[in-house]
Design an enzyme around this catalytic site. Structure first.
Site, PDB file in Angstrom:
ATOM      1  N   HIS A  75      -4.341  11.019   5.354  1.00  0.00           N
ATOM      2  CA  HIS A  75      -3.207  10.277   5.934  1.00  0.00           C
ATOM      3  C   HIS A  75      -2.578  10.958   7.141  1.00  0.00           C
ATOM      4  CE1 HIS A  75      -0.603  13.104   3.818  1.00  0.00           C
ATOM      5  NE2 HIS A  75      -1.023  12.688   2.633  1.00  0.00           N
ATOM      6  N   ASP A 102       0.848  -1.187   0.000  1.00  0.00           N
ATOM      7  CA  ASP A 102       0.000   0.000   0.000  1.00  0.00           C
ATOM      8  C   ASP A 102       0.886   1.241   0.000  1.00  0.00           C
ATOM      9  OD1 ASP A 102      -2.749   1.162   0.201  1.00  0.00           O
ATOM     10  OD2 ASP A 102      -1.892   2.052   2.003  1.00  0.00           O
ATOM     11  N   HIS A 151      -5.495   6.867   7.417  1.00  0.00           N
ATOM     12  CA  HIS A 151      -4.856   5.928   6.504  1.00  0.00           C
ATOM     13  C   HIS A 151      -3.345   5.905   6.769  1.00  0.00           C
ATOM     14  CE1 HIS A 151      -8.096   5.460   3.237  1.00  0.00           C
ATOM     15  NE2 HIS A 151      -8.657   5.980   4.317  1.00  0.00           N
TER      16      HIS A 151
END
Length: 243
Positions: free
Chosen positions: A58, A8, A153
């Site tokens: 994020h 990822d 995230h």
């Protein structure tokens, strides 16, 4: 032995061609569908600011990334680690697009030239659960994967969650591994085929209620994933109809 890497990334925005860059890469290794702990994790200095929308997702600040290496400083280590593996990504087109741009900027070949294949779990999930939400969070909820620690995230955390999701999505493949083990066992028995085993009484160990319930739960998940075409169920039903 099959080696798989669940991967990822986090980025400064949504457009690799528009100048956005990778700021984090997380990789989790599976060998024979089991976590090995041989993982990779990089924070990267992208040389530009994150878009506000991306930053909200994020939470990785520009200040935090100031002293981190650029992609060019870790590319050799990363690609050596990924070399020849099957790469598992959720929405692979996005991550591979960014990796291709980073590799291009360092004068290297496209991402797929380094790896055996790329498996997209988003495509898998859409085939298994058509018409349903198939985000990573939605799949965690559906498959019983604990994502309570995912407030923002993060590439490594998301790769770890995706590894669990992938194992659950492909749980039916366990039957193939069992078949391989049975074949190996039969081959080992052939070595002692000269011994008469007919006088040996083998104990029969019946499943406990808890084990039987767990087994039914697994079958229910497989039934749901394959549209009610579980081979074990079909054998069970056939046995019930035999007079």
């Amino acid at each position: 032995m099959v080696r798989q890497i669940v991967l990822d990334t986090e980025t400064t925005g949504l457009s690799a061609e528009g100048g956005d860059r990778i700021i984090e890469i997380g990789c989790v290794e599976l060998v024979a569908r089991k976590l090995t702990g041989n993982n990779k994790h990089f924070y990267l200095n992208p040389g530009r600011d994150s878009h506000p929308d991306a930053l909200r997702i994020h939470g990785i600040s520009n200040e935090f990334l100031k002293d981190k290496p650029p992609f060019s400083a870790v590319v050799d280590e990363l690609m050596a680690y990924l070399q020849g593996a099957e790469i598992i990504i959720h929405n692979a087109a996005f991550d591979v697009g960014f990796l291709n741009k980073e590799l291009e900027l360092t004068g290297r070949a496209p991402f797929r030239d380094f790896v055996e294949e790329v498996t997209d779990t988003l495509v898998m999930a859409k085939e298994m659960y058509p018409g349903k939400r198939n985000s990573l969070d939605a799949l965690c909820d559906r498959l019983g994967v604990d994502n309570s620690g995912r407030t923002l995230h993060g590439a490594l955390l998301d790769a770890e969650l995706l590894a669990d999701v992938y194992i659950n999505l492909t749980r039916g493949q366990d039957a193939l591994l069992i078949a391989d083990e049975v074949a190996e066992g039969a081959q080992a028995l052939s070595v002692v085929s000269g011994i008469d085993l007919r006088g040996i009484a083998l104990p029969v160990l019946h499943a406990s209620e808890e084990e039987a319930a767990s087994h039914e739960g697994v079958l229910a998940q497989i039934d749901k994933a394959c549209g009610g075409k579980t081979i074990f169920r079909s054998i069970q039903n056939a046995e019930k109809t035999v007079p």
